[in-house]
Scaffold this motif. Structure first.
Motif, short mmCIF file in Angstrom:
data_model
loop_
_atom_site.label_atom_id
_atom_site.label_comp_id
_atom_site.label_asym_id
_atom_site.label_seq_id
_atom_site.Cartn_x
_atom_site.Cartn_y
_atom_site.Cartn_z
N SER A 88 10.29 0.81 -14.65
CA SER A 88 9.70 2.13 -14.97
C SER A 88 8.80 2.64 -13.85
CB SER A 88 8.91 2.05 -16.29
OG SER A 88 9.75 1.67 -17.35
N ILE A 89 9.16 2.35 -12.60
CA ILE A 89 8.43 2.86 -11.44
C ILE A 89 9.38 3.77 -10.67
CG2 ILE A 89 7.23 2.26 -9.31
CD1 ILE A 89 6.62 -0.47 -10.53
N PHE A 90 8.99 5.04 -10.53
CA PHE A 90 9.87 6.01 -9.90
C PHE A 90 9.30 6.56 -8.59
CE2 PHE A 90 11.11 5.90 -14.29
CZ PHE A 90 12.47 6.04 -14.28
N LYS A 91 8.05 6.22 -8.28
CA LYS A 91 7.43 6.69 -7.04
C LYS A 91 6.93 5.50 -6.24
CE LYS A 91 5.84 11.16 -8.80
NZ LYS A 91 4.66 12.04 -9.02
N VAL A 92 7.44 5.38 -5.01
CA VAL A 92 7.02 4.28 -4.15
C VAL A 92 5.54 4.39 -3.82
CG1 VAL A 92 7.39 3.19 -1.90
CG2 VAL A 92 9.34 4.04 -3.19
N SER A 93 5.03 5.61 -3.73
CA SER A 93 3.62 5.81 -3.37
C SER A 93 2.67 5.24 -4.41
CB SER A 93 3.35 7.31 -3.19
OG SER A 93 3.62 8.01 -4.40
N GLN A 94 3.14 4.99 -5.63
CA GLN A 94 2.29 4.43 -6.67
C GLN A 94 2.19 2.91 -6.61
OE1 GLN A 94 3.87 5.84 -10.39
NE2 GLN A 94 3.19 7.95 -10.06
N VAL A 95 3.00 2.29 -5.74
CA VAL A 95 3.07 0.83 -5.69
C VAL A 95 2.07 0.30 -4.68
CG1 VAL A 95 4.56 -1.15 -5.24
CG2 VAL A 95 5.51 0.90 -6.32
N GLU A 96 1.22 -0.60 -5.14
CA GLU A 96 0.27 -1.26 -4.25
C GLU A 96 0.94 -2.41 -3.51
OE1 GLU A 96 -3.18 -2.21 -2.28
OE2 GLU A 96 -2.93 -0.52 -3.66
N TYR A 97 1.82 -3.13 -4.22
CA TYR A 97 2.39 -4.35 -3.66
C TYR A 97 3.68 -4.65 -4.39
CZ TYR A 97 2.40 -9.27 -2.09
OH TYR A 97 2.73 -10.47 -1.54
N ALA A 98 4.75 -4.92 -3.66
CA ALA A 98 6.03 -5.31 -4.25
C ALA A 98 6.62 -6.44 -3.45
CB ALA A 98 7.00 -4.13 -4.30
N GLU A 123 18.35 2.06 -1.59
CA GLU A 123 18.83 2.42 -2.93
C GLU A 123 18.68 1.26 -3.90
OE1 GLU A 123 20.59 2.88 -0.20
OE2 GLU A 123 21.16 5.00 -0.04
N GLU A 124 18.98 0.04 -3.43
CA GLU A 124 18.83 -1.14 -4.29
C GLU A 124 17.37 -1.39 -4.62
OE1 GLU A 124 22.71 -3.75 -2.84
OE2 GLU A 124 20.81 -3.90 -1.75
N LEU A 125 16.49 -1.15 -3.67
CA LEU A 125 15.05 -1.30 -3.93
C LEU A 125 14.58 -0.31 -4.99
CD1 LEU A 125 12.25 -2.44 -3.31
CD2 LEU A 125 12.07 -0.76 -1.44
N MET A 126 15.01 0.93 -4.88
CA MET A 126 14.62 1.94 -5.87
C MET A 126 15.20 1.61 -7.24
SD MET A 126 12.60 3.92 -4.39
CE MET A 126 12.47 5.01 -5.81
N ASP A 171 0.82 -1.21 0.00
CA ASP A 171 0.00 0.00 0.00
C ASP A 171 0.86 1.27 0.00
OD1 ASP A 171 -2.33 1.45 -0.09
OD2 ASP A 171 -2.61 1.47 2.08
N GLY A 172 1.92 1.25 -0.80
CA GLY A 172 2.75 2.43 -0.95
C GLY A 172 3.72 2.69 0.18
N LYS A 173 3.86 1.75 1.11
CA LYS A 173 4.74 1.94 2.25
C LYS A 173 5.81 0.84 2.26
CE LYS A 173 1.31 4.22 5.15
NZ LYS A 173 1.96 5.54 5.01
N VAL A 174 7.06 1.23 2.43
CA VAL A 174 8.17 0.29 2.46
C VAL A 174 8.21 -0.41 3.81
CG1 VAL A 174 10.66 0.01 2.24
CG2 VAL A 174 9.48 1.71 0.85
N LEU A 175 8.32 -1.73 3.79
CA LEU A 175 8.42 -2.52 5.02
C LEU A 175 9.91 -2.68 5.35
CD1 LEU A 175 5.72 -5.24 4.22
CD2 LEU A 175 5.45 -2.99 5.29
N GLU A 176 10.39 -1.81 6.23
CA GLU A 176 11.83 -1.75 6.51
C GLU A 176 12.36 -3.05 7.11
OE1 GLU A 176 9.66 0.49 7.40
OE2 GLU A 176 10.21 2.37 6.42
#
Length: 287
Positions: free
Chosen positions: A126-136, A116-119, A100-105
């Motif tokens: 072609s994904i540059f904004k974490v907030s746009q990600v529902e699930y990774a 940095e490796e995740l980004m 839901d757009g939040k990184v699970l540290e």
């Protein structure tokens, strides 16, 4: 036997054994290496090198070690195919990194992955904004796959309510200047048809490096000489232009006639033909 000749024989034998083992283990060894497969590949390669150059040692010692590693790897692959628990233990499971757009540290630290490796992994998709990600999730092979939120996903034809016919698989009908009879027959065409199409494009069979027929019966050729420009086929654009002209003529007929019955017939036919044009436009403008 001279030392140099013995080394050549050992090297060729090791190469043959490695090739045979790779074929038996399957293509997964090449495309998606797990941690164990990575270790196995390095070990077997090192043993093969030992077999090649250490002529002072008995050749069968290294061969026994290679065969042992081979059967260990084969046995583990068998376990993975038969048991999910074995797959989870050997290959591990995928780990959720973004939800839901939040990184699970905590999960990021668990996988020894920096932000940095995740980004970097996200940018490769072609994904540059974490907030746009529902699930990774990071897969067992180290690849990060991400699902965008609904509002950021690209629009598809299905969402627009546009139905496209299923396109048949393209067939390679010419390779290295020679016709391929089986793919040609699969496409439903003959040698005579292919020769006619080559004549239309002004090229000879011997000059064609690669030739493919798509699902709509259109021939694409790549020549040995890349400097030669081949004219693009005009059948589809001409058909689209003809359909547009017919639709325009029907509209003119509807406007020019005073008979209400004929006017209604022309108008209906014009509307139906416009629907046909809209449905086939995407196909007819493809090159």
């Amino acid at each position: 036997m001279p030392v140099w000749l013995e080394i050549i024989v050992r090297t060729l034998s090791a190469a043959f054994v490695l090739f045979l083992m790779t074929r038996i283990l399957g293509k997964r060894q090449l495309s998606q290496l797990t941690f164990f497969e990575y270790v196995t590949g390095i070990t077997i390669g090192d043993l093969a090198a030992f077999l090649s150059i250490n002529h002072d040692q008995d050749w069968y010692i290294a061969l026994v070690a290679i065969v042992t590693w081979f059967f260990v790897s084969l046995g583990i692959e068998f376990l993975q195919m038969k048991s999910k628990k074995s797959r989870d233990v050997i290959d591990s499971k995928g780990t959720v990194l973004i939800k839901d757009g939040k990184v699970l540290e905590d999960n990021l630290k668990k996988e020894k992955l920096t932000n940095e490796e995740l980004m970097e992994q996200l940018r490769r998709k072609s994904i540059f904004k974490v907030s746009q990600v529902e699930y990774a999730v990071i897969e067992p092979d180290g690849q990060v796959n991400a699902l965008l939120k609904d509002q950021y996903q690209p629009i598809t034809l299905a969402q627009l309510g546009i139905k496209m016919p299923t396109e048949a698989e393209p067939q390679t009908v010419i390779l290295d200047g020679k016709m391929m009879d089986e793919p040609l027959a699969t496409s439903g065409f003959s040698r005579q048809w292919l020769n006619t199409e080559l004549e239309k494009q002004g090229v000879s069979l011997e000059n064609v490096y690669l030739g493919q027929v798509d699902g709509y019966g259109q021939l694409y050729v790549d020549l040995y000489d890349d400097k030669i420009k081949i004219p693009q086929p005009q059948e589809k654009p001409l058909l689209l232009a003809t359909l547009k002209k017919c639709q325009a003529d029907l509209e003119i007929f509807a406007l020019s006639t005073e008979n209400e019955t004929n006017k209604q017939i022309y108008t209906t036919c014009s509307e139906q033909l416009q629907h046909v044009i809209d449905d086939t436009r995407r196909v007819l403008i493809q090159q």
